[in-house]
Design a protein around this motif. Sequence first.
Motif, mmCIF file in Angstrom:
data_model
loop_
_atom_site.group_PDB
_atom_site.id
_atom_site.type_symbol
_atom_site.label_atom_id
_atom_site.label_comp_id
_atom_site.label_asym_id
_atom_site.label_seq_id
_atom_site.Cartn_x
_atom_site.Cartn_y
_atom_site.Cartn_z
ATOM 1 N N PHE A 1 0.831 -1.207 0.000
ATOM 2 C CA PHE A 1 0.000 0.000 0.000
ATOM 3 C C PHE A 1 0.863 1.254 0.000
ATOM 4 C CE2 PHE A 1 -2.966 2.857 2.574
ATOM 5 C CZ PHE A 1 -3.777 3.164 1.496
ATOM 6 N N PHE A 2 1.871 1.300 0.872
ATOM 7 C CA PHE A 2 2.729 2.484 0.924
ATOM 8 C C PHE A 2 3.590 2.616 -0.330
ATOM 9 C CE2 PHE A 2 1.442 2.718 5.313
ATOM 10 C CZ PHE A 2 1.416 4.079 5.536
ATOM 11 N N GLU A 3 4.120 1.525 -0.833
ATOM 12 C CA GLU A 3 4.973 1.585 -2.028
ATOM 13 C C GLU A 3 4.192 1.970 -3.272
ATOM 14 O OE1 GLU A 3 6.916 -2.227 -2.277
ATOM 15 O OE2 GLU A 3 7.996 -1.895 -0.388
ATOM 16 N N LYS A 4 3.014 1.391 -3.475
ATOM 17 C CA LYS A 4 2.265 1.596 -4.716
ATOM 18 C C LYS A 4 1.334 2.794 -4.688
ATOM 19 C CE LYS A 4 2.255 -3.152 -6.381
ATOM 20 N NZ LYS A 4 1.417 -4.307 -6.761
ATOM 21 N N GLU A 5 0.803 3.136 -3.530
ATOM 22 C CA GLU A 5 -0.238 4.163 -3.501
ATOM 23 C C GLU A 5 0.075 5.362 -2.616
ATOM 24 O OE1 GLU A 5 -4.141 2.418 -3.050
ATOM 25 O OE2 GLU A 5 -3.521 0.647 -4.175
ATOM 26 N N VAL A 6 0.508 5.138 -1.405
ATOM 27 C CA VAL A 6 0.664 6.244 -0.455
ATOM 28 C C VAL A 6 1.876 7.115 -0.782
ATOM 29 C CG1 VAL A 6 0.870 6.862 1.979
ATOM 30 C CG2 VAL A 6 -0.455 4.848 1.326
ATOM 31 N N SER A 7 2.981 6.506 -1.180
ATOM 32 C CA SER A 7 4.220 7.273 -1.386
ATOM 33 C C SER A 7 4.088 8.367 -2.442
ATOM 34 C CB SER A 7 5.365 6.338 -1.737
ATOM 35 O OG SER A 7 5.103 5.661 -2.948
ATOM 36 N N ALA A 8 3.139 8.236 -3.343
ATOM 37 C CA ALA A 8 2.956 9.235 -4.396
ATOM 38 C C ALA A 8 1.973 10.337 -4.024
ATOM 39 C CB ALA A 8 2.474 8.540 -5.673
ATOM 40 N N VAL A 9 1.343 10.224 -2.875
ATOM 41 C CA VAL A 9 0.328 11.196 -2.465
ATOM 42 C C VAL A 9 1.002 12.471 -1.952
ATOM 43 C CG1 VAL A 9 -1.564 11.640 -0.855
ATOM 44 C CG2 VAL A 9 -1.329 9.376 -1.896
ATOM 45 N N PRO A 10 0.606 13.643 -2.488
ATOM 46 C CA PRO A 10 1.165 14.897 -1.989
ATOM 47 C C PRO A 10 0.891 15.064 -0.495
ATOM 48 C CG PRO A 10 -0.029 15.268 -4.032
ATOM 49 C CD PRO A 10 -0.325 13.848 -3.603
ATOM 50 N N GLY A 11 1.924 15.432 0.241
ATOM 51 C CA GLY A 11 1.791 15.648 1.669
ATOM 52 C C GLY A 11 2.289 14.491 2.524
ATOM 53 N N PHE A 12 2.484 13.332 1.913
ATOM 54 C CA PHE A 12 3.018 12.196 2.651
ATOM 55 C C PHE A 12 4.510 12.407 2.871
ATOM 56 C CE2 PHE A 12 5.243 8.073 2.441
ATOM 57 C CZ PHE A 12 4.783 7.519 3.616
#
Length: 97
Positions: free
Chosen positions: A28-39
């Motif tokens: 989840f963090f590698e594929k989706e969360v890491s690209a979210v602005p603000g993370f």
Amino acid sequence: MNNPMNVIVRFELKEGEIEVLVPLIQEFFEKEVSAVPGFISAKIHKNEEGSVLINYATWESEEKFLKFVKEVAQVSEISKKIQAFASKTDRVFEITL
């Protein structure tokens, strides 16, 4: 300027569940969360027995985190699998001295 916000998610697990949950969170963090602005970052911690897993994530602001929840976490198939594990979530804010 807003202080960073830390989100702490605690899972109390049954035997064998940690082996399923950790790879889901990592994906989840590698594929989706890491690209979210603000993370900013995330860490996963477990106790020695493997019965407690804590996911600790830092966000630029509460606003960025809430946008992530609405636009990613609520619709992600991986997130839905993670949510199947009982968890408790706390939002904590850094106090600057």
